[in-house]
Design an enzyme around this catalytic site. Sequence first.
Site, mmCIF file in Angstrom:
data_model
loop_
_atom_site.group_PDB
_atom_site.id
_atom_site.type_symbol
_atom_site.label_atom_id
_atom_site.label_comp_id
_atom_site.label_asym_id
_atom_site.label_seq_id
_atom_site.Cartn_x
_atom_site.Cartn_y
_atom_site.Cartn_z
ATOM 1 N N CYS A 163 -19.911 -15.215 -33.401
ATOM 2 C CA CYS A 163 -19.407 -16.197 -32.429
ATOM 3 C C CYS A 163 -20.509 -16.842 -31.593
ATOM 4 C CB CYS A 163 -18.361 -15.546 -31.541
ATOM 5 S SG CYS A 163 -17.000 -14.831 -32.489
ATOM 6 N N HIS A 303 -18.330 -17.611 -22.140
ATOM 7 C CA HIS A 303 -17.834 -17.221 -23.463
ATOM 8 C C HIS A 303 -16.348 -16.894 -23.349
ATOM 9 C CE1 HIS A 303 -18.125 -16.011 -27.588
ATOM 10 N NE2 HIS A 303 -17.768 -14.760 -27.325
ATOM 11 N N GLU A 314 -18.973 -9.997 -19.140
ATOM 12 C CA GLU A 314 -19.606 -11.292 -18.870
ATOM 13 C C GLU A 314 -19.625 -11.585 -17.378
ATOM 14 O OE1 GLU A 314 -19.661 -15.929 -20.433
ATOM 15 O OE2 GLU A 314 -17.925 -14.662 -20.918
ATOM 16 N N LYS A 335 -11.714 -21.782 -23.868
ATOM 17 C CA LYS A 335 -10.969 -21.081 -24.924
ATOM 18 C C LYS A 335 -9.522 -20.855 -24.519
ATOM 19 C CE LYS A 335 -14.849 -18.583 -27.027
ATOM 20 N NZ LYS A 335 -15.943 -19.013 -26.112
ATOM 21 N N HIS A 340 -10.352 -19.492 -29.840
ATOM 22 C CA HIS A 340 -11.703 -19.061 -30.197
ATOM 23 C C HIS A 340 -12.030 -19.538 -31.610
ATOM 24 C CE1 HIS A 340 -15.373 -17.042 -30.307
ATOM 25 N NE2 HIS A 340 -15.021 -15.808 -29.967
ATOM 26 N N PHE A 399 -20.089 -10.727 -32.406
ATOM 27 C CA PHE A 399 -20.101 -9.403 -33.010
ATOM 28 C C PHE A 399 -21.494 -9.124 -33.579
ATOM 29 C CE2 PHE A 399 -15.311 -8.784 -34.177
ATOM 30 C CZ PHE A 399 -15.013 -8.735 -32.833
#
Length: 412
Positions: A163, A303, A314, A335, A340, A399
């Site tokens: 991502c 994010h 975050e 998002k 996403h 990831f």
Amino acid sequence: MKRRVVITGMGSVNPLGSSVAETWENACNGRSGIAPITLFDATELKTQIGGEVKGFDPVALFGRRDARRMDRVNQLAVAAANEAMEQSGLTINDENRYRVGVVIGSGVGGVGALIENVNTFNEKGARRVSPFFIPMMLPDTAPGHIAIVHNLRGPNMSIATACASSNNAMGEAMRMIQRGDADAILTGGTETGVVAECIAGFNAMGALSTRNETPTTASRPFDLSRDGFVPGEGAAILVFEALEHAQARGATIYGEILGYGTSADAYHMSAPLENGEGAMQAMRLALKDAGLEPADVDYINAHGTSTPLNDSSETLALKGVFGDAIRDIPVSSTKSMHGHLLGATSALEAVICFEAMRAGMAPPTINYETADPECDLDYVPNKARPADIKVAMSNGFGFGGHNAVVVLGKYA
């Protein structure tokens, strides 16, 4: 001295719109692009909602024969690149085609073609596998297609960091221009994450929202009741160009990429460092690269995936980098509206950042209803807000512990 890198064109197809203008209008107005999945029968899945590109007709865009030879991930990429090139007004000829490249991020590439042809192999045998299977599947096919369509013979590659892919793609594209390897690069990301097998895999991990009855409120970054991210698809492509090259041809300049930082958590394949250390390092490197201090940042596109672990870590990372000043900086996760888009999401968020600068509006985090004590920043809840944004930071984490951050600026 490093060459300055500016943005002269943008294009996108995503759950919020089929153009940059439509995307920004819907984002600014807090409209959700999340709905029940229509691309396939999702009744057997725990998650039956997603952010689909609506009304996309590849046959109308590419013709029936060429459309059949392209995976959807590549169709979306070319459509977004076409808009970006048209907006940029960049003409390709014998003199410059080796100086214009393509760098595209994608987490999984043509996963739809992969699954379809594996099923064909298992059900009908090896002879029925498509001769176009391999090029349809490969992650580097998207930049290859874009190069063929626009006759671009400069640096050409794909980047896969889950991502964080399109932030890494944009950062590496900036570096190529800065060091003189190219004068312009089409960069960004493309992804088709609304695929049954992928959703089943994310469901098995417990990563997705299962608010199937209320799709438009399912993605709720930083909200106490968040239960996972909502999968999406789409592409966003930007034309990066050396400032002097853009000025020489009289191009309209929409913004500037000021800095880039990247790091690794080296901790876990799917969970972020809970103290946010890796994300902090990427943010600090991006600010250092831009020659800026934390106090210079006017807006942050987080994010903000709507997963419990990401949003709290975050938030902690932002506090670590910005200190008490973070209380005065609007931080939103778009998002909440587009879902996403995995490897393409950072590129879409960069487009939204540039539009936010142009409009003087910080886009909202919709579906923010119940405060989480661990997520206590100004997330621009539910409605866009006037904001004088000269510098924006956009975060992308993936990831594998990949962290990639870009700092974007209003051109002056």
